[in-house]
Design an enzyme around this catalytic site. Structure first.
Site, PDB file in Angstrom:
ATOM      1  N   GLN A 153       1.564  89.430  76.407  1.00 42.18           N
ATOM      2  CA  GLN A 153       0.887  88.163  76.765  1.00 42.18           C
ATOM      3  C   GLN A 153      -0.103  88.375  77.912  1.00 42.18           C
ATOM      4  O   GLN A 153      -1.113  87.681  78.003  1.00 42.18           O
ATOM      5  CB  GLN A 153       1.921  87.110  77.199  1.00 42.18           C
ATOM      6  CG  GLN A 153       2.765  86.543  76.084  1.00 42.18           C
ATOM      7  CD  GLN A 153       4.084  87.285  75.954  1.00 42.18           C
ATOM      8  OE1 GLN A 153       4.177  88.457  76.275  1.00 42.18           O
ATOM      9  NE2 GLN A 153       5.101  86.608  75.461  1.00 42.18           N
ATOM     10  N   ARG A 210      13.439  77.630  70.093  1.00 42.96           N
ATOM     11  CA  ARG A 210      13.533  78.633  71.172  1.00 42.96           C
ATOM     12  C   ARG A 210      14.455  78.034  72.246  1.00 42.96           C
ATOM     13  O   ARG A 210      14.237  76.895  72.666  1.00 42.96           O
ATOM     14  CB  ARG A 210      12.145  78.980  71.753  1.00 42.96           C
ATOM     15  CG  ARG A 210      11.251  79.707  70.745  1.00 42.96           C
ATOM     16  CD  ARG A 210      10.028  80.305  71.397  1.00 42.96           C
ATOM     17  NE  ARG A 210      10.336  81.514  72.119  1.00 42.96           N
ATOM     18  CZ  ARG A 210       9.474  82.122  72.947  1.00 42.96           C
ATOM     19  NH1 ARG A 210       8.285  81.593  73.161  1.00 42.96           N
ATOM     20  NH2 ARG A 210       9.807  83.240  73.568  1.00 42.96           N
ATOM     21  N   ARG A 227       3.221  79.381  72.296  1.00 42.12           N
ATOM     22  CA  ARG A 227       4.275  79.841  73.192  1.00 42.12           C
ATOM     23  C   ARG A 227       3.928  79.386  74.602  1.00 42.12           C
ATOM     24  O   ARG A 227       2.850  78.853  74.844  1.00 42.12           O
ATOM     25  CB  ARG A 227       4.542  81.359  73.092  1.00 42.12           C
ATOM     26  CG  ARG A 227       3.399  82.249  72.766  1.00 42.12           C
ATOM     27  CD  ARG A 227       2.311  82.297  73.786  1.00 42.12           C
ATOM     28  NE  ARG A 227       2.846  82.596  75.105  1.00 42.12           N
ATOM     29  CZ  ARG A 227       2.255  82.343  76.252  1.00 42.12           C
ATOM     30  NH1 ARG A 227       1.056  81.747  76.273  1.00 42.12           N
ATOM     31  NH2 ARG A 227       2.785  82.651  77.398  1.00 42.12           N
ATOM     32  N   ALA A 238       6.259  77.589  78.018  1.00 39.62           N
ATOM     33  CA  ALA A 238       7.204  76.472  78.065  1.00 39.62           C
ATOM     34  C   ALA A 238       6.558  75.087  77.870  1.00 39.62           C
ATOM     35  O   ALA A 238       6.965  74.337  76.967  1.00 39.62           O
ATOM     36  CB  ALA A 238       7.984  76.538  79.382  1.00 39.62           C
ATOM     37  N   ASN A 252      12.194  83.198  83.602  1.00 33.76           N
ATOM     38  CA  ASN A 252      10.804  83.400  83.179  1.00 33.76           C
ATOM     39  C   ASN A 252      10.744  84.707  82.397  1.00 33.76           C
ATOM     40  O   ASN A 252      11.752  85.415  82.242  1.00 33.76           O
ATOM     41  CB  ASN A 252       9.861  83.420  84.390  1.00 33.76           C
ATOM     42  CG  ASN A 252       8.400  83.358  83.974  1.00 33.76           C
ATOM     43  OD1 ASN A 252       8.014  82.514  83.156  1.00 33.76           O
ATOM     44  ND2 ASN A 252       7.582  84.257  84.478  1.00 33.76           N
ATOM     45  N   LYS A 253       9.584  85.033  81.903  1.00 28.83           N
ATOM     46  CA  LYS A 253       9.387  86.209  81.050  1.00 28.83           C
ATOM     47  C   LYS A 253      10.074  87.453  81.590  1.00 28.83           C
ATOM     48  O   LYS A 253      10.023  87.703  82.800  1.00 28.83           O
ATOM     49  CB  LYS A 253       7.878  86.450  80.883  1.00 28.83           C
ATOM     50  CG  LYS A 253       7.475  87.632  80.032  1.00 28.83           C
ATOM     51  CD  LYS A 253       8.107  87.649  78.649  1.00 28.83           C
ATOM     52  CE  LYS A 253       7.825  86.395  77.856  1.00 28.83           C
ATOM     53  NZ  LYS A 253       8.746  86.256  76.677  1.00 28.83           N
ATOM     54  N   ASP A 279      10.216  79.142  82.731  1.00 26.01           N
ATOM     55  CA  ASP A 279      10.687  78.495  81.501  1.00 26.01           C
ATOM     56  C   ASP A 279      11.793  77.496  81.776  1.00 26.01           C
ATOM     57  O   ASP A 279      11.992  76.544  81.026  1.00 26.01           O
ATOM     58  CB  ASP A 279      11.173  79.539  80.497  1.00 26.01           C
ATOM     59  CG  ASP A 279       9.983  80.198  79.848  1.00 26.01           C
ATOM     60  OD1 ASP A 279       9.388  81.089  80.473  1.00 26.01           O
ATOM     61  OD2 ASP A 279       9.613  79.771  78.731  1.00 26.01           O
TER      62      ASP A 279
HETATM   63  O1  MRU Z   1       7.754  84.129  75.350  1.00 20.69           O
HETATM   64  P1  MRU Z   1       6.691  83.251  75.952  1.00 20.69           P
HETATM   65  O2  MRU Z   1       5.318  83.809  75.796  1.00 20.69           O
HETATM   66  O3  MRU Z   1       6.824  81.832  75.476  1.00 20.69           O
HETATM   67  O4  MRU Z   1       7.014  83.247  77.500  1.00 20.69           O
HETATM   68  C1  MRU Z   1       6.190  82.512  78.361  1.00 20.69           C
HETATM   69  C2  MRU Z   1       6.572  82.629  79.783  1.00 20.69           C
HETATM   70  O5  MRU Z   1       7.522  83.282  80.145  1.00 20.69           O
HETATM   71  C3  MRU Z   1       5.762  81.822  80.750  1.00 20.69           C
HETATM   72  O6  MRU Z   1       5.678  82.463  81.989  1.00 20.69           O
HETATM   73  C4  MRU Z   1       6.446  80.450  80.952  1.00 20.69           C
HETATM   74  O7  MRU Z   1       6.713  79.847  79.720  1.00 20.69           O
HETATM   75  C5  MRU Z   1       5.635  79.547  81.785  1.00 20.69           C
HETATM   76  S1  MRU Z   1       4.189  78.992  80.951  1.00 20.69           S
HETATM   77  C6  MRU Z   1       3.371  77.903  81.952  1.00 20.69           C
END
Ligand code: MRU
Length: 346
Positions: free
Chosen positions: A197, A94, A51, A53, A248-249, A238
């Site tokens: 995470q 995704r 996981r 991006a 983003n998350k 993302d």
């Molecule tokens: O659901 P995830 O764990 O894939 O989400 C990840 C994030 O939101 C990260 O902050 C984003 O992908 C940037 S990673 C360098």
């Protein structure tokens, strides 16, 4: 792949197989899954084995190698048609992180004119995408660190580290560079419900590098800022749209609002492969909705009464107006606007 800091590698290619560190099992277990089929890779992306991006983009690039290898064995003349369904399945694994389709487009461009065995050319391109990401993270890490004051107290969210990229990380790349420069007094990490995470991955990853970290529940961020214990919020992204809006998350938007309320700076660290100039604003971003069970259960145990429903968006959108700076490998954009992002992207 070469990462001068030698950080963890969530994705790598070895002996003709794609290796993925299973991030669902961290930090308790370090298990590596070996894959040889593109559809299995798509499933692994969907199921969060890998996981983040940039990491899912790199993974998809290697999956195209696997798809092309299998299709070329079946038909040296029609392999490009055969792999179309694999490409579609990967693209749909995704929806929010643009790096996934960005990497697939790079791979498609690489195989457009190949008439012989595509595997060597495609493997070279996938490795190039991987190495470019690591290099970009080092560059943006150094740019971002240069913006921080000494004795800086940083709050981060989710995991935008080596585990979420080819290596070194974006938000954690900035933190690594700043830590090496002796500028970091304290790193706080939100636990990041529901996948944790922050607790499972960011805390583990930072401690592997002996960078001390303090975890907090997502809902404690407001009090932390109110008590003047944070100088910068630093997150990854993302997808960044042309006007500087940031997906983003889930929970990132709350942090940006809180940071503005408390006069705290808000930095987004991301490679330019995360910038989507085809979308004019964040309203156009497709936000992934994940299963209700991720909210209604913890570790397989129900935590809500049966009959309760859940809303589980995996990401939110932070308006550009709340972002002080976007840091990329090509440079830094303060107070992002469409004009400044067009200038950055050339
Ligand atoms: O659901 P995830 O764990 O894939 O989400 C990840 C994030 O939101 C990260 O902050 C984003 O992908 C940037 S990673 C360098």
């Amino acid at each position: 792949m070469i990462d001068k800091y030698n950080t963890l590698q969530p994705v790598y290619w070895q002996n003709g197989q794609l290796h993925l560190l299973d991030q669902r099992k961290l930090p308790q277990q370090q298990t590596v899954i070996k894959l040889e089929k593109a559809d299995e890779v798509a499933e692994a992306i969907k199921e969060m084995v890998v996981r983040g991006a940039p990491a899912i983009g790199i993974t998809a690039a290697y999956a195209v190698v696997l798809a092309a290898k299998a299709a070329y064995t079946i038909s040296p003349n029609h392999w490009q048609t055969i792999i179309e369904s694999d490409l579609l399945q990967l693209a749909e694994a995704r929806p929010t992180a643009v790096n996934l389709v960005w990497a697939l487009e790079r791979m498609k461009a690489a195989f457009a004119n190949i008439t012989s065995n595509p595997v060597p050319v495609l493997l070279k391109e996938a490795k190039r995408i991987h190495q470019e990401d690591i290099d970009a993270n080092h560059r943006l890490g150094d740019w971002g660190a240069a913006l921080l004051p000494s004795n800086c107290r940083i709050l981060t969210h989710c995991n935008a580290g080596a585990l979420a990229t080819g290596g070194y990380g974006t938000a954690l790349g900035v933190i690594r560079s700043a830590y090496t420069a002796g500028k970091v007094r304290q790193v706080y990490a939100d636990e990041t419900r529901p996948w944790l995470q922050g607790a499972r991955l960011t805390a583990w990853e930072l401690l592997q590098d002996n960078i001390p970290v303090t975890l907090l529940a997502d809902s404690a961020a407001a009090a932390l800022m109110q008590q003047k214990r944070v100088d910068w919020v630093i997150v990854g992204a993302d997808r960044i749209t042309a006007n500087g809006d940031i997906a983003n998350k889930i929970g990132t938007y709350s942090l940006a609002v809180l940071a503005r309320q408390h006069g705290i700076k808000f930095m987004v660290a991301a490679p330019t492969s995360t910038i989507d100039m085809n979308l004019t604003s964040g309203e156009q971003i497709v936000i992934e909705q994940r299963a209700s069970d991720e909210i209604l259960t913890i570790g397989g145990q129900s935590i809500a009464p049966s009959g309760a429903k859940a809303w589980n968006p995996s990401f939110d959108v932070t308006p550009a107006a709340l972002v002080n700076v976007i840091v990329t490998e090509k440079g830094v954009v303060e107070q992002p606007t469409t004009e400044s992002l067009v200038a950055l992207m050339g």
